[in-house]
Write an enzyme that holds these catalytic residues in place. Structure first.
Site, PDB file in Angstrom:
ATOM      1  N   ASP A   8       0.870  -1.179   0.000  1.00  0.00           N
ATOM      2  CA  ASP A   8       0.000   0.000   0.000  1.00  0.00           C
ATOM      3  C   ASP A   8       0.908   1.231   0.000  1.00  0.00           C
ATOM      4  OD1 ASP A   8       0.890   0.351   2.605  1.00  0.00           O
ATOM      5  OD2 ASP A   8      -1.103   0.332   3.530  1.00  0.00           O
ATOM      6  N   CYS A  65       3.222  -3.054   4.049  1.00  0.00           N
ATOM      7  CA  CYS A  65       2.385  -1.900   4.415  1.00  0.00           C
ATOM      8  C   CYS A  65       3.104  -1.169   5.537  1.00  0.00           C
ATOM      9  CB  CYS A  65       0.963  -2.326   4.774  1.00  0.00           C
ATOM     10  SG  CYS A  65       0.798  -3.387   6.216  1.00  0.00           S
ATOM     11  N   THR A  67       2.831  -1.263   8.906  1.00  0.00           N
ATOM     12  CA  THR A  67       3.271  -2.156   9.977  1.00  0.00           C
ATOM     13  C   THR A  67       3.502  -3.592   9.516  1.00  0.00           C
ATOM     14  OG1 THR A  67       0.978  -2.711  10.456  1.00  0.00           O
ATOM     15  CG2 THR A  67       1.937  -0.854  11.696  1.00  0.00           C
ATOM     16  N   HIS A  98      10.032 -23.552   9.669  1.00  0.00           N
ATOM     17  CA  HIS A  98       8.990 -24.165  10.502  1.00  0.00           C
ATOM     18  C   HIS A  98       7.583 -23.987   9.939  1.00  0.00           C
ATOM     19  CE1 HIS A  98      11.445 -24.340  14.512  1.00  0.00           C
ATOM     20  NE2 HIS A  98      12.111 -24.810  13.468  1.00  0.00           N
ATOM     21  N   HIS A 133       7.196 -30.355  11.357  1.00  0.00           N
ATOM     22  CA  HIS A 133       6.640 -29.048  10.996  1.00  0.00           C
ATOM     23  C   HIS A 133       5.565 -29.174   9.919  1.00  0.00           C
ATOM     24  CE1 HIS A 133       9.562 -27.254  13.576  1.00  0.00           C
ATOM     25  NE2 HIS A 133      10.542 -27.866  12.935  1.00  0.00           N
TER      26      HIS A 133
HETATM   27  C1  RB5 Z   1      -1.953   2.778   6.401  1.00  0.00           C
HETATM   28  O1  RB5 Z   1      -1.950   4.009   7.034  1.00  0.00           O
HETATM   29  C2  RB5 Z   1      -1.690   1.674   7.392  1.00  0.00           C
HETATM   30  O2  RB5 Z   1      -2.833   1.449   8.147  1.00  0.00           O
HETATM   31  C3  RB5 Z   1      -1.264   0.436   6.669  1.00  0.00           C
HETATM   32  O3  RB5 Z   1      -0.127   0.699   5.909  1.00  0.00           O
HETATM   33  C4  RB5 Z   1      -0.906  -0.759   7.514  1.00  0.00           C
HETATM   34  O4  RB5 Z   1       0.026  -0.451   8.478  1.00  0.00           O
HETATM   35  C5  RB5 Z   1      -2.046  -1.520   8.018  1.00  0.00           C
HETATM   36  O5  RB5 Z   1      -1.902  -2.512   8.726  1.00  0.00           O
END
Ligand code: RB5
Length: 142
Positions: A8, A65, A67, A98, A133
């Site tokens: 994203d 993304c 996180t 694993h 596993h």
């Molecule tokens: C976008 O702002 C953020 O929510 C996305 O990149 C991600 O971290 C979602 O889990």
């Protein structure tokens, strides 16, 4: 290796960087967007990458993304996808050995470029151990 990569907006810059590195290393990279830092919905790109992997067009996928959490949650909704959110080389290696992960998820806002590169290299260089596993992976696969 044939690798599908998507992100994203939060993962866009890291995706561009990693896609370029992967191509330099001789991998065939399928680049699935997004195409800018404009806000988009990450599940669409998780779907695109997972469909490439499930359809056999890519041997594995990378999703990025902010996180890595949203991508991993969305990707793991797909049958036959084992998406692992990795933060270091140790989790990258173990997710292959694993868990037989076939999609690597990264959080661009929690990783530096050097760590992200090292995670990807370690993940691609690691293989599934099978044995006990495989039995465990079977328990959450259908
Ligand atoms: C976008 O702002 C953020 O929510 C996305 O990149 C991600 O971290 C979602 O889990």
């Amino acid at each position: 290796m044939r690798i599908a990569i998507g992100s994203d907006h939060g993962g866009f810059d890291l995706k561009v960087h990693l896609a370029s590195k992967l191509q330099q290393y001789g991998h065939k990279v399928t680049y699935l967007g997004c195409d800018s830092i404009n806000s988009v919905d990450y599940p669409n790109f998780a779907d695109a990458v997972c469909n490439q992997v499930r359809g056999g067009k890519a041997e594995c996928g990378i999703l990025i993304c902010g996180t890595g959490i949203g991508m991993s949650l969305a990707a793991n909704r797909h049958r036959d996808i084992r998406a692992a959110l990795c933060h270091d080389e140790y989790t990258a290696r173990l997710s292959r050995e694993h868990n037989n992960a076939n999609v690597l998820c990264l959080g661009a806002r929690v990783l530096g470029l050097g760590i992200a590169e090292a995670i990807v290299e370690r993940w691609l260089a690691s293989d599934f151990s099978g044995g006990r596993h495989q039995l465990r992976v079977n328990m959450y696969s259908d």
